[in-house]
Design a protein around this motif. Structure first.
Motif, PDB file in Angstrom:
ATOM      1  N   TRP A  31       0.481  -1.255  -0.136  1.00 36.27           N
ATOM      2  CA  TRP A  31      -0.154  -0.131   0.408  1.00 36.27           C
ATOM      3  C   TRP A  31       0.885   1.553  -0.169  1.00 36.27           C
ATOM      4  CZ3 TRP A  31       0.227   3.783   3.659  1.00 36.27           C
ATOM      5  CH2 TRP A  31      -0.659   4.709   3.481  1.00 36.27           C
ATOM      6  N   LEU A  32       1.859   1.444   0.883  1.00 35.48           N
ATOM      7  CA  LEU A  32       2.941   2.055   0.688  1.00 35.48           C
ATOM      8  C   LEU A  32       3.361   2.656  -0.547  1.00 35.48           C
ATOM      9  CD1 LEU A  32       3.990   4.150   2.892  1.00 35.48           C
ATOM     10  CD2 LEU A  32       5.320   3.101   3.662  1.00 35.48           C
ATOM     11  N   GLU A  33       3.874   2.059  -0.880  1.00 36.45           N
ATOM     12  CA  GLU A  33       4.453   2.035  -2.744  1.00 36.45           C
ATOM     13  C   GLU A  33       3.700   2.591  -3.393  1.00 36.45           C
ATOM     14  OE1 GLU A  33       5.785  -2.307  -3.031  1.00 36.45           O
ATOM     15  OE2 GLU A  33       7.241  -2.073  -1.592  1.00 36.45           O
ATOM     16  N   GLY A  34       2.385   1.942  -3.539  1.00 35.30           N
ATOM     17  CA  GLY A  34       1.271   2.891  -4.218  1.00 35.30           C
ATOM     18  C   GLY A  34       1.464   4.568  -3.182  1.00 35.30           C
ATOM     19  N   SER A  35       0.756   4.271  -2.337  1.00 34.14           N
ATOM     20  CA  SER A  35       0.802   5.889  -2.045  1.00 34.14           C
ATOM     21  C   SER A  35       2.088   6.511  -2.076  1.00 34.14           C
ATOM     22  CB  SER A  35      -0.173   5.849  -0.891  1.00 34.14           C
ATOM     23  OG  SER A  35       0.384   4.913  -0.018  1.00 34.14           O
ATOM     24  N   ASP A  36       2.900   6.617  -1.152  1.00 31.93           N
ATOM     25  CA  ASP A  36       3.987   6.605  -0.994  1.00 31.93           C
ATOM     26  C   ASP A  36       5.452   6.286  -1.045  1.00 31.93           C
ATOM     27  OD1 ASP A  36       6.118   8.993  -0.231  1.00 31.93           O
ATOM     28  OD2 ASP A  36       4.763   9.968   1.790  1.00 31.93           O
ATOM     29  N   PRO A  37       6.007   6.812  -1.912  1.00 34.16           N
ATOM     30  CA  PRO A  37       7.096   5.588  -2.741  1.00 34.16           C
ATOM     31  C   PRO A  37       8.480   6.116  -1.646  1.00 34.16           C
ATOM     32  CG  PRO A  37       5.774   6.351  -4.518  1.00 34.16           C
ATOM     33  CD  PRO A  37       5.174   6.835  -4.009  1.00 34.16           C
ATOM     34  N   ASP A  38       8.097   7.529  -2.066  1.00 36.23           N
ATOM     35  CA  ASP A  38       9.336   7.575  -1.207  1.00 36.23           C
ATOM     36  C   ASP A  38       9.750   7.164   0.595  1.00 36.23           C
ATOM     37  OD1 ASP A  38      10.813   9.761  -2.993  1.00 36.23           O
ATOM     38  OD2 ASP A  38       9.492  10.831  -2.816  1.00 36.23           O
ATOM     39  N   PHE A  39       8.479   7.643   0.854  1.00 30.17           N
ATOM     40  CA  PHE A  39       8.537   6.718   2.658  1.00 30.17           C
ATOM     41  C   PHE A  39       8.668   5.381   2.467  1.00 30.17           C
ATOM     42  CE2 PHE A  39       5.679   6.288   6.452  1.00 30.17           C
ATOM     43  CZ  PHE A  39       6.440   6.276   7.617  1.00 30.17           C
ATOM     44  N   ALA A  40       7.930   3.966   1.562  1.00 31.52           N
ATOM     45  CA  ALA A  40       8.566   2.889   1.234  1.00 31.52           C
ATOM     46  C   ALA A  40       9.836   2.774   1.360  1.00 31.52           C
ATOM     47  CB  ALA A  40       6.937   2.796  -0.111  1.00 31.52           C
ATOM     48  N   ARG A  41      10.518   3.735   0.045  1.00 33.58           N
ATOM     49  CA  ARG A  41      12.057   3.388  -0.016  1.00 33.58           C
ATOM     50  C   ARG A  41      12.870   3.156   1.313  1.00 33.58           C
ATOM     51  NH1 ARG A  41      10.567   5.464  -5.113  1.00 33.58           N
ATOM     52  NH2 ARG A  41      11.177   7.531  -4.186  1.00 33.58           N
ATOM     53  N   ASN A  42      11.707   4.343   2.144  1.00 31.08           N
ATOM     54  CA  ASN A  42      13.120   5.002   3.508  1.00 31.08           C
ATOM     55  C   ASN A  42      12.750   3.378   4.601  1.00 31.08           C
ATOM     56  OD1 ASN A  42      13.903   7.347   2.926  1.00 31.08           O
ATOM     57  ND2 ASN A  42      11.787   8.352   3.697  1.00 31.08           N
ATOM     58  N   VAL A  43      11.413   3.188   4.896  1.00 31.79           N
ATOM     59  CA  VAL A  43      11.500   1.654   5.281  1.00 31.79           C
ATOM     60  C   VAL A  43      11.969   0.389   4.913  1.00 31.79           C
ATOM     61  CG1 VAL A  43       9.311  -0.164   6.043  1.00 31.79           C
ATOM     62  CG2 VAL A  43       9.018   2.492   5.808  1.00 31.79           C
ATOM     63  N   GLU A  44      12.291   0.446   3.511  1.00 35.25           N
ATOM     64  CA  GLU A  44      12.955  -0.777   3.023  1.00 35.25           C
ATOM     65  C   GLU A  44      14.534  -0.821   3.698  1.00 35.25           C
ATOM     66  OE1 GLU A  44      12.146  -0.839  -0.876  1.00 35.25           O
ATOM     67  OE2 GLU A  44      10.020  -1.159  -0.978  1.00 35.25           O
ATOM     68  N   ARG A  45      14.760   0.930   3.336  1.00 38.74           N
ATOM     69  CA  ARG A  45      16.857   0.537   3.600  1.00 38.74           C
ATOM     70  C   ARG A  45      16.706   0.312   5.286  1.00 38.74           C
ATOM     71  NH1 ARG A  45      16.434   5.111   0.154  1.00 38.74           N
ATOM     72  NH2 ARG A  45      15.457   6.504   1.293  1.00 38.74           N
ATOM     73  N   ALA A  46      15.327   1.199   6.012  1.00 39.60           N
ATOM     74  CA  ALA A  46      16.020   0.911   7.267  1.00 39.60           C
ATOM     75  C   ALA A  46      16.023  -0.211   7.765  1.00 39.60           C
ATOM     76  CB  ALA A  46      14.672   1.870   8.539  1.00 39.60           C
ATOM     77  N   ALA A  47      14.358  -1.066   7.227  1.00 41.00           N
ATOM     78  CA  ALA A  47      14.754  -2.927   7.312  1.00 41.00           C
ATOM     79  C   ALA A  47      15.641  -3.223   6.815  1.00 41.00           C
ATOM     80  CB  ALA A  47      13.064  -3.248   6.777  1.00 41.00           C
ATOM     81  N   ALA A  48      15.917  -3.095   6.004  1.00 40.51           N
ATOM     82  CA  ALA A  48      17.407  -4.034   5.483  1.00 40.51           C
ATOM     83  C   ALA A  48      18.671  -3.101   6.382  1.00 40.51           C
ATOM     84  CB  ALA A  48      18.151  -3.424   4.202  1.00 40.51           C
ATOM     85  N   ARG A  49      18.837  -2.104   6.773  1.00 38.06           N
ATOM     86  CA  ARG A  49      20.021  -2.101   7.986  1.00 38.06           C
ATOM     87  C   ARG A  49      19.508  -2.381   9.106  1.00 38.06           C
ATOM     88  NH1 ARG A  49      18.425   3.931   5.963  1.00 38.06           N
ATOM     89  NH2 ARG A  49      17.632   3.661   8.211  1.00 38.06           N
ATOM     90  N   GLN A  50      18.613  -2.972   9.410  1.00 39.54           N
ATOM     91  CA  GLN A  50      18.319  -4.500  10.502  1.00 39.54           C
ATOM     92  C   GLN A  50      18.111  -5.296   9.672  1.00 39.54           C
ATOM     93  OE1 GLN A  50      14.989  -2.169  13.502  1.00 39.54           O
ATOM     94  NE2 GLN A  50      15.877  -0.414  12.919  1.00 39.54           N
TER      95      GLN A  50
END
Length: 114
Positions: free
Chosen positions: A21-40
């Motif tokens: 849902w986030l990728e469709g509505s706010d791609p920048d925020f979705a990328r931030n979540v993906e990067r944070a998840a990858a760091r952790q």
């Protein structure tokens, strides 16, 4: 009117679909979540669930007041709750031992403590 626990449960149950849902509505925020998840070293869904748990455990009274105020003015309190908790997790600055999930090595070698 639903109780806050009901809203958190609804947000928790929708965390699996949150990234799509986030990728469709706010791609920048979705990328931030993906990067944070990858760091952790977790998935975006794992990051979202950890964000909710961290908010429940570590958010200040001011953070909770902001969250509950934002819930008054929405038709979709579960999504607002989820977004607020994830945003808080992405932006909070705090003790490093509470800002990351421990790795397997940290746990087995005794480097992680609460």
């Amino acid at each position: 009117m639903p109780m806050l626990g009901d809203l958190i449960a609804a947000a928790r149950s929708s965390s699996n679909d949150f990234q799509a849902w986030l990728e469709g509505s706010d791609p920048d925020f979705a990328r931030n979540v993906e990067r944070a998840a990858a760091r952790q070293r977790t998935t975006p869904t794992g990051f979202v669930r950890a964000a909710m748990a961290d908010f429940s455990r570590f958010a200040s009274e001011e953070d909770w007041a902001t969250l509950t105020s934002s819930l008054r003015d929405t038709d979709d309190p579960g999504t607002v709750c989820l977004l607020a908790m994830v945003h808080w997790r992405l932006t909070v600055r705090g003790c490093s031992k509470h800002s990351q999930r421990p790795s397997h090595a940290d746990l087995t070698e005794g480097r992680y403590h609460e």
